[in-house]
Design an enzyme around this catalytic site. Structure first.
Site, PDB file in Angstrom:
ATOM      1  N   LYS A  13      -4.537  -5.649   2.474  1.00 33.54           N
ATOM      2  CA  LYS A  13      -5.048  -5.285   3.803  1.00 33.54           C
ATOM      3  C   LYS A  13      -6.290  -4.391   3.690  1.00 33.54           C
ATOM      4  O   LYS A  13      -7.304  -4.648   4.323  1.00 33.54           O
ATOM      5  CB  LYS A  13      -3.964  -4.543   4.617  1.00 33.54           C
ATOM      6  CG  LYS A  13      -2.672  -5.325   4.804  1.00 33.54           C
ATOM      7  CD  LYS A  13      -1.668  -4.576   5.659  1.00 33.54           C
ATOM      8  CE  LYS A  13      -1.178  -3.261   5.033  1.00 33.54           C
ATOM      9  NZ  LYS A  13      -0.385  -3.432   3.791  1.00 33.54           N
ATOM     10  N   ARG A 127      -2.758   0.249  -9.092  1.00 33.02           N
ATOM     11  CA  ARG A 127      -3.953   0.501  -8.291  1.00 33.02           C
ATOM     12  C   ARG A 127      -4.529   1.914  -8.474  1.00 33.02           C
ATOM     13  O   ARG A 127      -3.803   2.876  -8.605  1.00 33.02           O
ATOM     14  CB  ARG A 127      -3.571   0.305  -6.829  1.00 33.02           C
ATOM     15  CG  ARG A 127      -4.660   0.652  -5.858  1.00 33.02           C
ATOM     16  CD  ARG A 127      -4.264   0.279  -4.479  1.00 33.02           C
ATOM     17  NE  ARG A 127      -3.001   0.872  -4.072  1.00 33.02           N
ATOM     18  CZ  ARG A 127      -2.467   0.703  -2.877  1.00 33.02           C
ATOM     19  NH1 ARG A 127      -3.045  -0.086  -2.011  1.00 33.02           N
ATOM     20  NH2 ARG A 127      -1.347   1.280  -2.587  1.00 33.02           N
TER      21      ARG A 127
HETATM   22  P1  AP5 Z   1      -0.612   2.402   3.771  1.00 37.28           P
HETATM   23  O1  AP5 Z   1      -1.701   3.251   3.278  1.00 37.28           O
HETATM   24  O2  AP5 Z   1      -0.819   1.573   4.975  1.00 37.28           O
HETATM   25  O3  AP5 Z   1      -0.106   1.535   2.549  1.00 37.28           O
HETATM   26  P2  AP5 Z   1       0.601   0.087   2.496  1.00 37.28           P
HETATM   27  O4  AP5 Z   1       0.848  -0.633   3.736  1.00 37.28           O
HETATM   28  O5  AP5 Z   1       1.755   0.336   1.626  1.00 37.28           O
HETATM   29  O6  AP5 Z   1      -0.522  -0.758   1.982  1.00 37.28           O
HETATM   30  P3  AP5 Z   1      -1.323  -0.560   0.692  1.00 37.28           P
HETATM   31  O7  AP5 Z   1      -2.499   0.326   0.949  1.00 37.28           O
HETATM   32  O8  AP5 Z   1      -0.432  -0.151  -0.433  1.00 37.28           O
HETATM   33  O9  AP5 Z   1      -1.725  -2.043   0.386  1.00 37.28           O
HETATM   34  P4  AP5 Z   1      -2.858  -2.966   0.971  1.00 37.28           P
HETATM   35  O10 AP5 Z   1      -2.244  -4.115   1.674  1.00 37.28           O
HETATM   36  O11 AP5 Z   1      -3.903  -2.197   1.715  1.00 37.28           O
HETATM   37  O12 AP5 Z   1      -3.410  -3.518  -0.391  1.00 37.28           O
HETATM   38  P5  AP5 Z   1      -4.766  -3.179  -1.164  1.00 37.28           P
HETATM   39  O13 AP5 Z   1      -5.913  -3.843  -0.487  1.00 37.28           O
HETATM   40  O14 AP5 Z   1      -4.894  -1.740  -1.446  1.00 37.28           O
HETATM   41  O15 AP5 Z   1       0.690   3.283   4.066  1.00 37.28           O
HETATM   42  C1  AP5 Z   1       1.124   4.278   3.172  1.00 37.28           C
HETATM   43  C2  AP5 Z   1       2.234   5.088   3.814  1.00 37.28           C
HETATM   44  O16 AP5 Z   1       1.745   5.749   5.002  1.00 37.28           O
HETATM   45  C3  AP5 Z   1       3.439   4.282   4.296  1.00 37.28           C
HETATM   46  O17 AP5 Z   1       4.384   4.088   3.275  1.00 37.28           O
HETATM   47  C4  AP5 Z   1       3.960   5.177   5.440  1.00 37.28           C
HETATM   48  O18 AP5 Z   1       4.716   6.266   4.930  1.00 37.28           O
HETATM   49  C5  AP5 Z   1       2.698   5.736   6.046  1.00 37.28           C
HETATM   50  N1  AP5 Z   1       2.170   4.909   7.157  1.00 37.28           N
HETATM   51  C6  AP5 Z   1       0.961   4.284   7.210  1.00 37.28           C
HETATM   52  N2  AP5 Z   1       0.800   3.644   8.383  1.00 37.28           N
HETATM   53  C7  AP5 Z   1       1.939   3.875   9.104  1.00 37.28           C
HETATM   54  C8  AP5 Z   1       2.392   3.460  10.385  1.00 37.28           C
HETATM   55  N3  AP5 Z   1       1.627   2.675  11.185  1.00 37.28           N
HETATM   56  N4  AP5 Z   1       3.605   3.875  10.792  1.00 37.28           N
HETATM   57  C9  AP5 Z   1       4.383   4.663  10.022  1.00 37.28           C
HETATM   58  N5  AP5 Z   1       4.027   5.067   8.785  1.00 37.28           N
HETATM   59  C10 AP5 Z   1       2.811   4.691   8.330  1.00 37.28           C
HETATM   60  O19 AP5 Z   1      -4.469  -3.973  -2.505  1.00 37.28           O
HETATM   61  C11 AP5 Z   1      -3.511  -3.512  -3.440  1.00 37.28           C
HETATM   62  C12 AP5 Z   1      -3.995  -3.734  -4.871  1.00 37.28           C
HETATM   63  O20 AP5 Z   1      -4.007  -5.118  -5.176  1.00 37.28           O
HETATM   64  C13 AP5 Z   1      -5.420  -3.243  -5.109  1.00 37.28           C
HETATM   65  O21 AP5 Z   1      -5.488  -2.689  -6.390  1.00 37.28           O
HETATM   66  C14 AP5 Z   1      -6.281  -4.500  -5.010  1.00 37.28           C
HETATM   67  O22 AP5 Z   1      -7.432  -4.405  -5.825  1.00 37.28           O
HETATM   68  C15 AP5 Z   1      -5.313  -5.571  -5.474  1.00 37.28           C
HETATM   69  N6  AP5 Z   1      -5.501  -6.819  -4.738  1.00 37.28           N
HETATM   70  C16 AP5 Z   1      -5.770  -6.989  -3.419  1.00 37.28           C
HETATM   71  N7  AP5 Z   1      -5.847  -8.292  -3.089  1.00 37.28           N
HETATM   72  C17 AP5 Z   1      -5.584  -8.977  -4.246  1.00 37.28           C
HETATM   73  C18 AP5 Z   1      -5.513 -10.375  -4.561  1.00 37.28           C
HETATM   74  N8  AP5 Z   1      -5.736 -11.322  -3.625  1.00 37.28           N
HETATM   75  N9  AP5 Z   1      -5.214 -10.702  -5.832  1.00 37.28           N
HETATM   76  C19 AP5 Z   1      -5.018  -9.744  -6.794  1.00 37.28           C
HETATM   77  N10 AP5 Z   1      -5.096  -8.416  -6.543  1.00 37.28           N
HETATM   78  C20 AP5 Z   1      -5.369  -8.038  -5.290  1.00 37.28           C
END
Ligand code: AP5
Ligand code: ZN
Length: 219
Positions: A13, A127
């Site tokens: 995302k 990451r």
């Molecule tokens: P938040 O920061 O939103 O984290 P998340 O949803 O767990 O999402 P991530 O940031 O971990 O993943 P992403 O989908 O953005 O992936 P990314 O692009 O980084 O939330 C963190 C915490 O905050 C929650 O646990 C909660 O406590 C709280 N929170 C936040 N919003 C909330 C809400 N609305 N309500 C309540 N609590 C809330 O990619 C991940 C990795 O994979 C990167 O290293 C990237 O380089 C790699 N990657 C990406 N795409 C690919 C691909 N296609 N192939 C291979 N690798 C890839």
């Protein structure tokens, strides 16, 4: 326009929202980023969120809504926003509708980033980001061209999120399935849901997303 990227931790995302922001002049609103900034600044919202985030559970709706509302009032969000990591509960989805109705807006498109659970743990656990400019990297999938030096800003300082370990990533995935995945059916029922195969590589996912966003933006 109001676009939502829906998907579990590690779906990509944040990675994709940043690229859409550049390509379409939209503003990425990540509640995760806003909460991490609140934790770093030591605000009341940050104090309430810190331990919950470290455990991989969801922060209470009222805390998340308060910080999102503040940010949505900023002028730069006029052309459109990409919501990344919000809404995450039925209560947040309803609150968002209410918030948008006040300014005659509505949710235009919800893109579900479909992935498998197993590989998501690996994506999250490997990451890290550049401490200087925020560019994202990954131990296996996206290393800087020159080891230890950021491609974008040349910085040599990197950091990892405290919740990016295998154990907490598992808890975050469990919270996603229990509290957030039901929103897929909710938005499907409203006719605004689209799906993207987010197991594909980053460039392929980007192309699929951009084609859909182009249609929504009408340009
Ligand atoms: P938040 O920061 O939103 O984290 P998340 O949803 O767990 O999402 P991530 O940031 O971990 O993943 P992403 O989908 O953005 O992936 P990314 O692009 O980084 O939330 C963190 C915490 O905050 C929650 O646990 C909660 O406590 C709280 N929170 C936040 N919003 C909330 C809400 N609305 N309500 C309540 N609590 C809330 O990619 C991940 C990795 O994979 C990167 O290293 C990237 O380089 C790699 N990657 C990406 N795409 C690919 C691909 N296609 N192939 C291979 N690798 C890839
Ligand atoms: Zn950098």
């Amino acid at each position: 326009a109001v676009l939502i990227l829906l998907g579990p931790p590690g779906a990509g995302k944040g990675t994709q929202a940043r690229m859409l922001e550049e390509a379409f002049g939209l503003v990425q609103l990540s509640t995760g980023d806003l909460l991490r900034a609140a934790v770093a600044a030591g605000t009341d919202a940050g104090m309430a969120a810190k331990a919950v985030m470290a455990a991989g559970a969801l922060v209470p709706d009222d805390v998340v809504l308060a910080i999102l509302k503040d940010r949505m009032r900023d002028a730069d969000t006029k052309r459109g926003v990409i919501l990344d990591g919000f809404p995450r509960t039925a209560g947040q989805a309803e609150a968002l509708d209410g918030l948008l109705a006040c300014t005659d807006q509505q949710v235009n498109s919800v893109i579900s980033m479909d992935v498998e659970d197993g590989p998501m743990i690996a994506r999250v656990a490997g990451r890290y980001t550049c401490a200087g400019c925020g560019e994202g990297y990954h131990d296996m999938f996206k290393q800087p061209a020159k080891a230890g030096v950021c491609d974008k800003c040349g910085g040599a300082d990197f950091k990892r999120r405290p919740d990016d370990n295998a154990e907490t990533a598992g808890a975050r995935l469990t919270a996603y399935h229990a509290q957030t995945a039901p929103l897929i059916a909710y938005y499907e029922g409203r006719g605004v849901l689209e799906r993207v195969d987010a197991m594909a590589d980053i460039a392929a996912v980007r192309d699929a997303l951009q084609a859909r966003v182009k249609r929504v933006m009408g340009d």
